[in-house]
Design a protein around this motif. Structure first.
Motif, PDB file in Angstrom:
ATOM      1  N   MET A   1       0.845  -1.189   0.000  1.00  0.00           N
ATOM      2  CA  MET A   1       0.000   0.000   0.000  1.00  0.00           C
ATOM      3  C   MET A   1       0.886   1.247   0.000  1.00  0.00           C
ATOM      4  O   MET A   1       1.748   1.401   0.869  1.00  0.00           O
ATOM      5  CB  MET A   1      -0.908   0.012   1.229  1.00  0.00           C
ATOM      6  N   VAL A  39     -14.797   0.890   0.536  1.00  0.00           N
ATOM      7  CA  VAL A  39     -13.573   0.313  -0.033  1.00  0.00           C
ATOM      8  C   VAL A  39     -13.898  -0.990  -0.763  1.00  0.00           C
ATOM      9  O   VAL A  39     -13.434  -1.226  -1.888  1.00  0.00           O
ATOM     10  CB  VAL A  39     -12.526   0.061   1.075  1.00  0.00           C
ATOM     11  N   SER A  42     -15.512  -0.306  -4.058  1.00  0.00           N
ATOM     12  CA  SER A  42     -14.530   0.171  -5.021  1.00  0.00           C
ATOM     13  C   SER A  42     -13.701  -0.985  -5.577  1.00  0.00           C
ATOM     14  O   SER A  42     -13.485  -1.083  -6.787  1.00  0.00           O
ATOM     15  CB  SER A  42     -13.608   1.210  -4.367  1.00  0.00           C
ATOM     16  N   LYS A  43     -13.255  -1.865  -4.713  1.00  0.00           N
ATOM     17  CA  LYS A  43     -12.414  -2.976  -5.155  1.00  0.00           C
ATOM     18  C   LYS A  43     -13.184  -3.924  -6.074  1.00  0.00           C
ATOM     19  O   LYS A  43     -12.605  -4.568  -6.945  1.00  0.00           O
ATOM     20  CB  LYS A  43     -11.833  -3.716  -3.949  1.00  0.00           C
ATOM     21  N   THR A  49      -7.836   1.218  -6.000  1.00  0.00           N
ATOM     22  CA  THR A  49      -8.638   1.941  -5.013  1.00  0.00           C
ATOM     23  C   THR A  49      -7.767   2.922  -4.247  1.00  0.00           C
ATOM     24  O   THR A  49      -6.709   2.553  -3.720  1.00  0.00           O
ATOM     25  CB  THR A  49      -9.311   0.961  -4.038  1.00  0.00           C
ATOM     26  N   VAL A  51      -7.872   5.933  -1.190  1.00  0.00           N
ATOM     27  CA  VAL A  51      -8.589   6.530  -0.051  1.00  0.00           C
ATOM     28  C   VAL A  51      -7.815   7.767   0.388  1.00  0.00           C
ATOM     29  O   VAL A  51      -6.583   7.727   0.480  1.00  0.00           O
ATOM     30  CB  VAL A  51      -8.704   5.537   1.124  1.00  0.00           C
ATOM     31  N   LEU A  80      -6.854  -0.067   6.282  1.00  0.00           N
ATOM     32  CA  LEU A  80      -6.803   0.076   4.823  1.00  0.00           C
ATOM     33  C   LEU A  80      -5.819  -0.913   4.204  1.00  0.00           C
ATOM     34  O   LEU A  80      -6.076  -1.468   3.127  1.00  0.00           O
ATOM     35  CB  LEU A  80      -6.442   1.508   4.453  1.00  0.00           C
ATOM     36  N   HIS A  83      -7.401  -4.215   3.983  1.00  0.00           N
ATOM     37  CA  HIS A  83      -8.394  -4.268   2.901  1.00  0.00           C
ATOM     38  C   HIS A  83      -7.758  -4.047   1.519  1.00  0.00           C
ATOM     39  O   HIS A  83      -8.468  -3.843   0.540  1.00  0.00           O
ATOM     40  CB  HIS A  83      -9.513  -3.252   3.159  1.00  0.00           C
ATOM     41  N   VAL A  85      -6.056  -1.676   0.063  1.00  0.00           N
ATOM     42  CA  VAL A  85      -6.154  -0.402  -0.648  1.00  0.00           C
ATOM     43  C   VAL A  85      -4.821  -0.138  -1.350  1.00  0.00           C
ATOM     44  O   VAL A  85      -3.751  -0.448  -0.822  1.00  0.00           O
ATOM     45  CB  VAL A  85      -6.501   0.726   0.349  1.00  0.00           C
TER      46      VAL A  85
END
Length: 280
Positions: A1, A39, A42-43, A49, A51, A80, A83, A85
């Protein structure tokens, strides 16, 4: 990330992903399951994605809670990352608003009602920062929760009127087991308060049932106000039954037919301001 703290840093990443389908979730941090559901949406729909976490002082009035608004960056970043992101944009205020910043974006109709009437200047702060963030992130899709339904409607109007090439996606409200809509400000509430504050959602559900049983708008509002006012911890800010497109209040003698409406309310529960709505 990847974590970007400046616009130029983010733009470098964006330029290297110029052909990607970007999903974007703007937040002020203090993330909860509601944010994480955005999220997930979006994914599901997008290649990448993004944020942002930015507590936007422009949308707080001087007597509101900007200074004590929950800031939980370390925990937010962990959530995040879990997940998956792709990028988190966490600019300082000086990165978004230069010292000589002097332009605001104002919506002149929808923003004057409900939240806008109770919080003058709030939506000007929202539309200004969202416009700036849209220009920085350049997403294909932007995801917003239906809990802030007026904000969602205004952002869709912003995109339409200012010709942003972005599809705004509204996602359903995520709730505590009690029914209380998840919100970053719920952190101000004790566990017992969270259970007790679920009366707000129960009240909106009562309104939905009454309207579907052909009760008038006026009588429905009276019953909803009575239910809330019976709780000593609650002060009503506003209670609304309005057209879902124009946000115009329905007249008291109206009975629900085919019109799509929003029942919404803002209350102070032990001085913590909570909002919620049901779309019929």
């Amino acid at each position: 990330m990847k974590i970007c703290k400046t616009i130029s840093e983010f733009k470098n990443w964006r330029n290297s992903n110029i052909h990607e389908n970007i999903g974007y979730i703007p937040t002020m941090g203090a993330l909860h399951k509601g944010h994480l559901s955005l999220v997930a949406s979006s994914k599901l729909h997008c290649d990448k994605t993004v944020v942002s976490i930015f507590v936007n002082e422009l949308q707080f009035s001087p007597d509101e809670d900007f200074e004590k608004y929950p800031r939980t960056l370390e925990q937010d970043l962990k959530k995040l990352e879990n997940h998956k992101v792709d990028v988190v944009f966490i600019p300082e205020t000086s990165e978004i608003y230069k010292s000589d910043f002097s332009i605001l974006i104002n919506e002149l109709d929808l923003s004057q009602k409900l939240e806008g009437a109770s919080r003058p200047g709030f939506f000007s702060g929202v539309t200004t920062v969202v416009s700036k963030l849209f220009n920085i992130i350049e997403p294909s899709y932007a995801f917003f929760g239906e809990k802030d339904i007026q904000q969602l409607i205004i952002i869709k109007k912003l995109v339409l009127d200012l010709n942003f090439n972005i599809q705004v996606v509204g996602c359903e409200t995520i709730r505590e087991a009690s029914g209380l809509a998840m919100s970053s400000r719920n952190q101000y509430l004790s566990d017992q308060d969270k259970k007790d504050a679920s009366i707000l959602y129960e009240t909106l559900q009562l309104g939905q049932n009454l309207l579907k049983k052909n009760e008038t708008v006026g009588e429905t509002k009276l019953q909803l106000k009575s239910k809330l006012q019976n709780n000593k911890k609650i002060k009503i800010d506003y209670l609304s039954i309005a057209n879902s497109t124009t946000l115009e209040e329905l007249r008291d003698n109206v009975k629900l037919k085919n019109e799509k409406v929003i029942i919404s309310a803002a209350i102070f529960f032990n001085d913590v301001r909570l909002i919620d709505n049901i779309i019929i």
